[in-house]
Scaffold this motif. Structure first.
Motif, PDB file in Angstrom:
ATOM      1  N   PRO A   1     -12.728  22.273 -22.145  1.00 46.96           N
ATOM      2  CA  PRO A   1     -13.202  21.629 -21.083  1.00 46.96           C
ATOM      3  C   PRO A   1     -14.537  21.098 -21.073  1.00 46.96           C
ATOM      4  O   PRO A   1     -15.356  21.475 -22.204  1.00 46.96           O
ATOM      5  CB  PRO A   1     -13.036  22.531 -19.821  1.00 46.96           C
ATOM      6  N   PRO A   2     -15.199  20.171 -20.476  1.00 47.34           N
ATOM      7  CA  PRO A   2     -16.680  19.881 -20.406  1.00 47.34           C
ATOM      8  C   PRO A   2     -17.429  21.059 -20.239  1.00 47.34           C
ATOM      9  O   PRO A   2     -17.041  21.908 -19.369  1.00 47.34           O
ATOM     10  CB  PRO A   2     -16.760  18.813 -19.603  1.00 47.34           C
ATOM     11  N   ALA A   3     -18.503  21.178 -20.818  1.00 50.11           N
ATOM     12  CA  ALA A   3     -19.555  22.162 -20.872  1.00 50.11           C
ATOM     13  C   ALA A   3     -20.009  21.961 -19.556  1.00 50.11           C
ATOM     14  O   ALA A   3     -20.293  20.664 -18.868  1.00 50.11           O
ATOM     15  CB  ALA A   3     -20.505  22.154 -22.153  1.00 50.11           C
ATOM     16  N   PRO A   4     -21.009  22.705 -18.754  1.00 45.00           N
ATOM     17  CA  PRO A   4     -21.634  22.520 -17.731  1.00 45.00           C
ATOM     18  C   PRO A   4     -22.697  21.495 -17.881  1.00 45.00           C
ATOM     19  O   PRO A   4     -23.233  21.373 -18.832  1.00 45.00           O
ATOM     20  CB  PRO A   4     -22.446  24.190 -17.431  1.00 45.00           C
ATOM     21  N   ALA A   5     -22.622  20.691 -16.854  1.00 46.97           N
ATOM     22  CA  ALA A   5     -23.622  19.379 -16.696  1.00 46.97           C
ATOM     23  C   ALA A   5     -23.172  18.439 -17.763  1.00 46.97           C
ATOM     24  O   ALA A   5     -24.069  17.384 -18.076  1.00 46.97           O
ATOM     25  CB  ALA A   5     -25.038  19.795 -16.774  1.00 46.97           C
ATOM     26  N   GLN A   6     -22.053  18.372 -18.156  1.00 53.45           N
ATOM     27  CA  GLN A   6     -21.522  17.461 -19.447  1.00 53.45           C
ATOM     28  C   GLN A   6     -20.353  16.748 -18.706  1.00 53.45           C
ATOM     29  O   GLN A   6     -19.427  17.258 -17.707  1.00 53.45           O
ATOM     30  CB  GLN A   6     -21.246  18.106 -20.681  1.00 53.45           C
ATOM     31  N   THR A   7     -19.965  15.964 -19.514  1.00 53.90           N
ATOM     32  CA  THR A   7     -18.600  15.097 -18.964  1.00 53.90           C
ATOM     33  C   THR A   7     -17.763  14.953 -20.247  1.00 53.90           C
ATOM     34  O   THR A   7     -18.275  14.833 -21.414  1.00 53.90           O
ATOM     35  CB  THR A   7     -18.707  13.820 -17.987  1.00 53.90           C
TER      36      THR A   7
ATOM     37  N   VAL B   1     -26.775  22.911  -8.276  1.00 55.23           N
ATOM     38  CA  VAL B   1     -27.529  22.920  -9.541  1.00 55.23           C
ATOM     39  C   VAL B   1     -26.888  21.929 -10.433  1.00 55.23           C
ATOM     40  O   VAL B   1     -27.466  21.205 -11.122  1.00 55.23           O
ATOM     41  CB  VAL B   1     -27.835  24.133  -9.932  1.00 55.23           C
ATOM     42  N   ALA B   2     -25.805  22.296 -10.663  1.00 53.32           N
ATOM     43  CA  ALA B   2     -24.726  21.523 -11.475  1.00 53.32           C
ATOM     44  C   ALA B   2     -24.703  20.069 -11.554  1.00 53.32           C
ATOM     45  O   ALA B   2     -24.788  19.384 -12.337  1.00 53.32           O
ATOM     46  CB  ALA B   2     -23.144  22.127 -11.724  1.00 53.32           C
ATOM     47  N   TRP B   3     -24.345  19.484 -10.000  1.00 58.23           N
ATOM     48  CA  TRP B   3     -24.694  18.275  -9.531  1.00 58.23           C
ATOM     49  C   TRP B   3     -25.860  17.606 -10.169  1.00 58.23           C
ATOM     50  O   TRP B   3     -26.001  16.352 -10.642  1.00 58.23           O
ATOM     51  CB  TRP B   3     -24.389  18.227  -8.275  1.00 58.23           C
ATOM     52  N   ARG B   4     -26.981  18.324  -9.713  1.00 58.84           N
ATOM     53  CA  ARG B   4     -28.333  17.661  -9.908  1.00 58.84           C
ATOM     54  C   ARG B   4     -28.538  17.463 -11.428  1.00 58.84           C
ATOM     55  O   ARG B   4     -29.245  16.396 -11.888  1.00 58.84           O
ATOM     56  CB  ARG B   4     -29.522  18.663  -9.325  1.00 58.84           C
ATOM     57  N   ALA B   5     -28.079  18.360 -12.362  1.00 57.49           N
ATOM     58  CA  ALA B   5     -27.909  18.185 -13.624  1.00 57.49           C
ATOM     59  C   ALA B   5     -27.291  17.049 -14.196  1.00 57.49           C
ATOM     60  O   ALA B   5     -27.705  16.123 -14.878  1.00 57.49           O
ATOM     61  CB  ALA B   5     -27.756  19.524 -14.507  1.00 57.49           C
ATOM     62  N   LEU B   6     -26.310  16.785 -13.519  1.00 56.53           N
ATOM     63  CA  LEU B   6     -25.362  15.707 -13.988  1.00 56.53           C
ATOM     64  C   LEU B   6     -26.153  14.379 -13.434  1.00 56.53           C
ATOM     65  O   LEU B   6     -26.027  13.429 -13.962  1.00 56.53           O
ATOM     66  CB  LEU B   6     -24.173  15.705 -13.263  1.00 56.53           C
ATOM     67  N   PHE B   7     -26.609  14.297 -12.304  1.00 57.90           N
ATOM     68  CA  PHE B   7     -27.365  13.238 -11.837  1.00 57.90           C
ATOM     69  C   PHE B   7     -28.535  12.781 -12.803  1.00 57.90           C
ATOM     70  O   PHE B   7     -28.776  11.702 -13.128  1.00 57.90           O
ATOM     71  CB  PHE B   7     -27.924  13.250 -10.507  1.00 57.90           C
ATOM     72  N   ALA B   8     -29.315  13.848 -13.299  1.00 54.60           N
ATOM     73  CA  ALA B   8     -30.412  13.658 -14.183  1.00 54.60           C
ATOM     74  C   ALA B   8     -29.932  13.036 -15.624  1.00 54.60           C
ATOM     75  O   ALA B   8     -30.591  12.357 -16.197  1.00 54.60           O
ATOM     76  CB  ALA B   8     -31.136  14.897 -14.382  1.00 54.60           C
TER      77      ALA B   8
END
Length: 356
Positions: free
Chosen positions: A22-28, A74-81
């Motif tokens: 699966p995707p790693a944290p803050a990755q897709t 926190v995870a969503w904000r990392a994805l936004f960045a």
């Protein structure tokens, strides 16, 4: 507040899992053109949920949101960045459970966008959240006594009642309704809404014929079977029949060669085999239950026939889910004419096979 159980688990070798991990944290991971797999942490025994970002032209539509926790934000904000700078365009939610809808209010307000979900899911969620801080109602206590709960378990239930909204950000005050068989244009592709029931009142799956994808939410999972429960609000309901009918409908209307994008576990191929395994597993559970009902049993007495692990009465959440599912199985058998129910002077229900 997860609602799944491990009954009906499928070994990894039985299905085709196209992705190594699966995707790693803050990755897709892009699972199809314009469709990305995200994974969010959950503070439950089932510690993750899969979310889906769909290219929507000027931005990204997201399917499900994760629970409202600091870790998820926190995870969503990392994805936004790390995003391409395009905003979120709309939020689709498959159903009302906190791991799916928890951050819908936060995301819709942050981007000034709409929440899309079915009517019964939206209204039911609003109702359950409104119980926050309320004392446990008498009807709920009577439901648990009828199932055979001890006084200690009931006191624990009273203490934790009203916690459903703990991981749900304040919902938006309006929404865009999803209806069964709606066709939605998301970016360059059309997606069809397939509504099922049983696990929740009006669960919305999304099927894209062009991409050969099914976003299945909790209706079809690769390793576990969705919890199907009767609740104190509707004690005579038959959600198990609805869930089995929903599985049958998905099998009829969605081709076997789709890539299934589930809420938990990994993306997989083998939809029809998985649906068959879920249905067969439930029929075997019914057979074990009927064998036990050769003698009168309370709801709590049926747990060994239905669940692969002991149900500890000190674990209130697990006991509540097991009770709801056991009642769902018993109500199904009563509706089929295969079992009967009688209530004793203490208000406890006793179930027995009709063929004894």
């Amino acid at each position: 507040m997860n609602q799944e159980k491990s009954v009906g688990a499928s070994p990894k070798t039985a299905l085709d899992y196209p992705f190594d991990a699966p995707p790693a944290p803050a990755q897709t991971i892009e699972v199809a053109p314009g469709v990305h797999w995200l994974r969010m942490p959950l503070p439950y025994a089932l510690d993750h949920i899969n979310l889906w970002a769909l290219d929507d032209g000027d931005g990204w539509a997201v399917v499900d949101t994760g629970a409202c926790t600091d870790d998820a934000i926190v995870a969503w904000r990392a994805l936004f960045a790390k995003s391409d700078g395009r905003p979120m365009t709309r939020v689709f939610v498959t159903h009302l459970h906190p791991d799916h809808i928890g951050l819908a209010g936060w995301l819709t307000r942050k981007f000034g966008i709409r929440l899309w979900m079915s009517r019964l899911e939206y209204l039911s969620c609003r109702m359950l959240v409104s119980d926050t801080g309320r004392e446990a109602p008498a009807d709920a206590i009577a439901f648990l006594r009828r199932a055979g709960w001890s006084d200690v378990s009931i006191e624990t239930y009273r203490a934790r009642f009203g916690s459903f909204g703990k991981h749900i950000h304040a919902l938006p005050d309006s929404y865009r309704r999803l209806r069964d068989s709606d066709t939605l244009t998301i970016g360059m592709h059309e997606w069809r809404v397939i509504v099922g029931s049983g696990h929740s009142p009006e669960h919305a799956c999304l099927y894209c014929p062009a991409l050969r994808l099914l976003i299945s939410g909790d209706q079809v999972l690769p390793r576990i079977s969705s919890n199907v429960s009767v609740t104190p609000t509707e004690p005579d309901a038959n959600p198990m029949a609805e869930w089995l009918e929903s599985l049958d409908r998905i099998r009829r209307e969605v081709p076997d060669d789709v890539l299934v994008l589930p809420a938990h576990g990994e993306c997989f191929k083998g939809l029809h085999a998985r649906i068959d395994a879920l249905a067969d597993g439930q029929q075997r559970a019914f057979a074990r239950l009927l064998a036990l009902l050769g003698k009168p049993q309370r709801v709590v007495d049926t747990f060994p026939a239905l669940f692969s692990r002991p149900i500890d009465e000190t674990q209130s959440s697990l006991l509540h889910m097991a009770t709801g599912e056991a009642v769902a199985c018993l109500n199904y058998l009563v509706a089929q004419g295969k079992a009967t129910c009688a209530t004793d002077a203490d208000g406890v229900a006793w179930y027995r096979s009709s063929h004894v």
